[in-house]
Design a protein around this motif. Sequence first.
Motif, PDB file in Angstrom:
ATOM      1  N   SER A 168       0.828  -1.202   0.000  1.00 48.06           N
ATOM      2  CA  SER A 168       0.000   0.000   0.000  1.00 48.06           C
ATOM      3  C   SER A 168       0.864   1.256   0.000  1.00 48.06           C
ATOM      4  O   SER A 168       1.924   1.300   0.629  1.00 48.06           O
ATOM      5  CB  SER A 168      -0.905  -0.018   1.240  1.00 48.06           C
ATOM      6  OG  SER A 168      -1.693   1.144   1.316  1.00 48.06           O
ATOM      7  N   LYS A 205      -2.733  -1.036  -3.005  1.00 46.90           N
ATOM      8  CA  LYS A 205      -3.755  -0.392  -2.185  1.00 46.90           C
ATOM      9  C   LYS A 205      -3.359   1.063  -1.961  1.00 46.90           C
ATOM     10  O   LYS A 205      -2.167   1.394  -1.896  1.00 46.90           O
ATOM     11  CB  LYS A 205      -3.855  -1.142  -0.852  1.00 46.90           C
ATOM     12  CG  LYS A 205      -4.776  -0.534   0.195  1.00 46.90           C
ATOM     13  CD  LYS A 205      -4.771  -1.427   1.429  1.00 46.90           C
ATOM     14  CE  LYS A 205      -5.419  -0.763   2.618  1.00 46.90           C
ATOM     15  NZ  LYS A 205      -5.370  -1.614   3.820  1.00 46.90           N
ATOM     16  N   VAL A 233      -7.185  -1.999  -4.054  1.00 48.99           N
ATOM     17  CA  VAL A 233      -7.937  -1.676  -2.839  1.00 48.99           C
ATOM     18  C   VAL A 233      -7.805  -0.191  -2.542  1.00 48.99           C
ATOM     19  O   VAL A 233      -6.705   0.379  -2.631  1.00 48.99           O
ATOM     20  CB  VAL A 233      -7.414  -2.487  -1.633  1.00 48.99           C
ATOM     21  CG1 VAL A 233      -8.193  -2.140  -0.367  1.00 48.99           C
ATOM     22  CG2 VAL A 233      -7.472  -3.974  -1.910  1.00 48.99           C
ATOM     23  N   THR A 235      -9.016   2.867   0.418  1.00 49.95           N
ATOM     24  CA  THR A 235      -9.659   3.215   1.684  1.00 49.95           C
ATOM     25  C   THR A 235      -9.958   4.712   1.686  1.00 49.95           C
ATOM     26  O   THR A 235      -9.138   5.518   1.229  1.00 49.95           O
ATOM     27  CB  THR A 235      -8.777   2.867   2.896  1.00 49.95           C
ATOM     28  OG1 THR A 235      -7.538   3.578   2.811  1.00 49.95           O
ATOM     29  CG2 THR A 235      -8.499   1.372   2.949  1.00 49.95           C
ATOM     30  N   TYR A 272     -11.730  -3.831  -3.819  1.00 48.78           N
ATOM     31  CA  TYR A 272     -12.231  -3.644  -2.452  1.00 48.78           C
ATOM     32  C   TYR A 272     -12.245  -2.146  -2.156  1.00 48.78           C
ATOM     33  O   TYR A 272     -11.260  -1.450  -2.415  1.00 48.78           O
ATOM     34  CB  TYR A 272     -11.351  -4.365  -1.427  1.00 48.78           C
ATOM     35  CG  TYR A 272     -12.039  -4.588  -0.092  1.00 48.78           C
ATOM     36  CD1 TYR A 272     -12.372  -5.866   0.325  1.00 48.78           C
ATOM     37  CD2 TYR A 272     -12.376  -3.525   0.742  1.00 48.78           C
ATOM     38  CE1 TYR A 272     -13.024  -6.083   1.544  1.00 48.78           C
ATOM     39  CE2 TYR A 272     -13.028  -3.727   1.938  1.00 48.78           C
ATOM     40  CZ  TYR A 272     -13.353  -4.997   2.335  1.00 48.78           C
ATOM     41  OH  TYR A 272     -14.014  -5.193   3.515  1.00 48.78           O
ATOM     42  N   GLU A 274     -13.064   0.363   1.120  1.00 49.47           N
ATOM     43  CA  GLU A 274     -13.377   0.552   2.540  1.00 49.47           C
ATOM     44  C   GLU A 274     -13.618   2.041   2.730  1.00 49.47           C
ATOM     45  O   GLU A 274     -12.700   2.858   2.580  1.00 49.47           O
ATOM     46  CB  GLU A 274     -12.213   0.086   3.408  1.00 49.47           C
ATOM     47  CG  GLU A 274     -12.532  -0.076   4.870  1.00 49.47           C
ATOM     48  CD  GLU A 274     -13.155  -1.424   5.200  1.00 49.47           C
ATOM     49  OE1 GLU A 274     -14.294  -1.417   5.708  1.00 49.47           O
ATOM     50  OE2 GLU A 274     -12.516  -2.449   4.968  1.00 49.47           O
ATOM     51  N   SER A 285      -7.819  -4.434   7.427  1.00 53.46           N
ATOM     52  CA  SER A 285      -6.931  -4.746   6.305  1.00 53.46           C
ATOM     53  C   SER A 285      -6.789  -6.243   6.054  1.00 53.46           C
ATOM     54  O   SER A 285      -6.379  -6.648   4.963  1.00 53.46           O
ATOM     55  CB  SER A 285      -5.543  -4.140   6.528  1.00 53.46           C
ATOM     56  OG  SER A 285      -4.918  -4.717   7.654  1.00 53.46           O
ATOM     57  N   HIS A 288      -8.538  -7.160   2.984  1.00 52.94           N
ATOM     58  CA  HIS A 288      -8.053  -6.622   1.715  1.00 52.94           C
ATOM     59  C   HIS A 288      -7.106  -7.573   0.989  1.00 52.94           C
ATOM     60  O   HIS A 288      -6.738  -7.338  -0.159  1.00 52.94           O
ATOM     61  CB  HIS A 288      -7.358  -5.286   1.961  1.00 52.94           C
ATOM     62  CG  HIS A 288      -8.218  -4.304   2.697  1.00 52.94           C
ATOM     63  ND1 HIS A 288      -7.708  -3.206   3.362  1.00 52.94           N
ATOM     64  CD2 HIS A 288      -9.569  -4.266   2.881  1.00 52.94           C
ATOM     65  CE1 HIS A 288      -8.706  -2.536   3.919  1.00 52.94           C
ATOM     66  NE2 HIS A 288      -9.834  -3.159   3.652  1.00 52.94           N
TER      67      HIS A 288
END
Length: 306
Positions: A168, A205, A233, A235, A272, A274, A285, A288
């Motif tokens: 990430s 991510k 992913v 967030t 994904y 979030e 996480s 993920h």
Amino acid sequence: MQELPVISEKPRVKKPDWLRVKLPIGQEYKHVRGLVDQHKLHTICESGNCPNMGECWGAGTATFMILGNICTRSCGFCAVATGRPEAVDWDEPQRVAEAINLMKVKHAVITSVDRDELKDGGSIIWHNTIKAVKALNPDTTLETLIPDFKADRENIQRVIDAAPEVISHNIETVERLTRQVRIQAKYRRSLDTLRILKEGGARTKSGIMLGLGESKEEIVETLKDLAGVQVDVVTIGQYLQPTGKHLPVARFVHPDEFAELREIGYELGFDYVESGPLVRSSYHSERHVDPGYGRGKWLEEKALAG
């Protein structure tokens, strides 16, 4: 240690009810607290004043911060201290691996401060830490939240070669606000870092904070940019001002807006998403890691909704 300039002396806006969190209590929290102290580990949970520390530590998990707790960058949103870091601790990888083993966690998150003064950007310690964790904890899945390494391919490749399940790197904010929010970072350089990670075969991510003055159109454009470099992913969470010396909160984003952005994210093709007021990069996480899990749940929701 460098003090951040006072950005705003205005009184803080009162937090809405949906941002209330539980105080960190319980035996499991005390157990994790003891391990962190015993092994002289740094956690972004503490250094970043994370609102989810009670929940995560109470569940026996924590996000470890390697390469010390002093950052060479002075981002306007971050509670981590800025200044001249101490010397690299080459024993740190093994200590982190042993702590994760003692905690018996199935999924661990590791992040770090920026170490721009190092030629390798800290990537060798990153590689050694991932390898040590994997060797001592073969059944533990691992997410690594890395700095941009100035988009240097050699340094980024060291992390890829260590093969964590997820790598990430946070874009943090929209392009217009990047110079103000991240100061020494560059929006396009972060996208380059994420592109290099994906080209290396990593599951990638990234994360965005809201409430710093961005518009909805800018948020969607940022999501499109992340989708453009094939981030898996994403967030999306609410920015919270750590101290009066940091950037003020422009507004508190309602949960309904986060829900709408979750839908937009899935429509853009992320695997994904979030999205919520208390979401932080390492929040949930462990979910993920699994390709298709988030999108699968979203498709089920849409099917049930007709």
